[in-house]
Design an enzyme around this catalytic site. Sequence first.
Site, PDB file in Angstrom:
ATOM      1  N   CYS A 193       0.989   1.921  12.737  1.00 14.76           N
ATOM      2  CA  CYS A 193       2.125   2.714  12.271  1.00 14.76           C
ATOM      3  C   CYS A 193       2.474   3.855  13.231  1.00 14.76           C
ATOM      4  CB  CYS A 193       1.828   3.289  10.897  1.00 14.76           C
ATOM      5  SG  CYS A 193       1.129   2.082   9.782  1.00 14.76           S
ATOM      6  N   GLY A 241       0.797  -1.223   0.000  1.00 19.15           N
ATOM      7  CA  GLY A 241       0.000   0.000   0.000  1.00 19.15           C
ATOM      8  C   GLY A 241       0.826   1.268   0.000  1.00 19.15           C
ATOM      9  N   SER A 278      -3.320  -3.606  -0.860  1.00 14.31           N
ATOM     10  CA  SER A 278      -2.243  -4.357  -0.216  1.00 14.31           C
ATOM     11  C   SER A 278      -2.760  -5.722   0.211  1.00 14.31           C
ATOM     12  CB  SER A 278      -1.761  -3.564   1.003  1.00 14.31           C
ATOM     13  OG  SER A 278      -0.744  -4.269   1.650  1.00 14.31           O
ATOM     14  N   THR A 330      13.057  -7.870 -10.135  1.00 11.98           N
ATOM     15  CA  THR A 330      12.442  -9.189 -10.334  1.00 11.98           C
ATOM     16  C   THR A 330      11.188  -9.304  -9.478  1.00 11.98           C
ATOM     17  OG1 THR A 330      14.557 -10.178 -10.877  1.00 11.98           O
ATOM     18  CG2 THR A 330      12.837 -11.685 -10.133  1.00 11.98           C
ATOM     19  N   HIS A 362      -1.842  -8.026   2.432  1.00 10.93           N
ATOM     20  CA  HIS A 362      -1.922  -8.523   3.818  1.00 10.93           C
ATOM     21  C   HIS A 362      -3.113  -7.989   4.592  1.00 10.93           C
ATOM     22  CE1 HIS A 362      -0.284  -5.153   6.376  1.00 10.93           C
ATOM     23  NE2 HIS A 362       0.059  -4.720   5.183  1.00 10.93           N
ATOM     24  N   ASN A 369      -8.428   3.823   7.989  1.00 12.41           N
ATOM     25  CA  ASN A 369      -7.795   2.700   8.676  1.00 12.41           C
ATOM     26  C   ASN A 369      -8.033   2.677  10.183  1.00 12.41           C
ATOM     27  OD1 ASN A 369      -6.162   5.061   8.244  1.00 12.41           O
ATOM     28  ND2 ASN A 369      -4.503   4.018   9.298  1.00 12.41           N
TER      29      ASN A 369
END
Lengths: 144, 397
Positions: free
Chosen positions: B325, B71, B200, B238, B202, B152
Amino acid sequence: MLYNDVILENFLHPENVGEIENADGAGEVGSISCGDVVSLTIRVENNIITNAKFTVFGGAAAIACASFITKTIRNRTPEEALSIASSGELDRALGGLPAARLKSAVFVCEAVQAAIKNYYDRNGIGYDPFDFALGCSICDGCEE
Amino acid sequence: MYVYADNAATTKLSEAAKMAMLPYFDELYANPSSIHSSGQKIKDDINQARQTVADVIGAAQASEITFTSGGTESDNQAIISAATLGAERGKKHIISSSFEHHAVLHTLNKLKKQGFEITLIDPDPNGIVSGEKVAAEIREDTALVSIMYANNEIGTIQPITEIGAVCRKNGVLFHTDAVQAACHLHIDVQKQNIDLLSFSAHKFHGPKGIGGLYARRGTALSRLIEGGGQEKSRRPGTENVPGIIGLAAAIKEAYENIDKESAYLLSLRDKILNSLLAIPGSRLNGDLQNRLSGNISISFEGLDSESLILLLDNKGISVSNGSACNSASTQPSHVLRNIGVPKEYIRGTLRITLGRYNTEEEADYIIANVTESVNYLRSFSPVWKNSRKEESSYAVQ
């Protein structure tokens, strides 16, 4: 972990929670905007602190510090208690507080000072006002 | 008993996602950029995963999906890309809201230092940013509107369709941070006029370290890092193949059960919410109707939520106060401040976010322990004592 085991133990199983009725000294510091409000009452007999109790609005650090300091200042003279009640000492004794929570230790120590100052004032005992924090010493100012 | 109720922070990897990923660690490990068949097989699998994502969010083409690390990267890339496109046409004004995730706010702050003008709209006290408020801020030089799909911390769902229509009408690019919403709400980027959308894995039982960015065809993405030509040169390096496969498996599983899961979470949530709101001196933060079905953001007067969370942790319950966070800070979050939670309540905020693995029994355990811990902390809170004293003196008057 945010807190070490010593702090967690003091937080989860705090001692001396409450208020002493007809206390010989009482002090309350902090504000909800700052994040901690610590209220401390002491019983003083023959110049010895025989009992100390606290109530707290705050985080785990504040509760742990208050529990720890009330145990430490028991059976000491008010003068001894004042010298013990420093945030640096508390931080050391508890094995290190997170930096952002150090201010909780400062509040708790200021509550001890406020209660002893109140005891001195009530009993006409002289003191050097510079020995006591003059108001909140933590930040530059808050809304309250 | 252990109860994980911090699903807005992250979720448990689903069994289906895990099983889908496993072969890509040790059997299907070739580089998708290689021209041999082993590599090309992986490239096909990645593109199949891309198609799955495109189908779920209603994208016109799979190529509109770019896989990223999650995210935060998607938000950064979306905003920087739109700012770059705007600047090329002399448009250097961006509209967003003051309760966005830091991935958005800090990116905007960086752009501000580079000469962009940022307008941050304050949400209303219910935690909603209306389409009218956005419309009122749009100017000739507005390059981008970025409004989160769902918050959130307080879980409020924004009127994305309405905001998308406002942006389209005014010819302004529209980005939405859908990290909390993807796979929990029905999204249709075409119908909703969304030009850029971040997600995102997760947050919907996929693996960590993988996410994506939808960019409508014609919305050129700027590279954040330089390197090879992967992801159509939009995201060099990659590919995180197991992550991409896990993301697609998780998205498929979640989307197939989206309505059933939402109804289940709602029933659990309302059970907990009704019990906790019965505690005196409690309040719900954010709108009840326009809200993610698993989100409870509740504030209790007279206590500090850090103590509450650690007491609950000691009982085996994982919950949080605001966003994971921000946990190092002792200040109430910008979200709670910007919706105007009263100061008597703001420090006592608890965020319980439910997920598909939570049970009725766990809900009862949460109710019992939150109630007990709130009462315990208040039993020695000078603030609570004073507040009750004031309340009873008002009652006497």
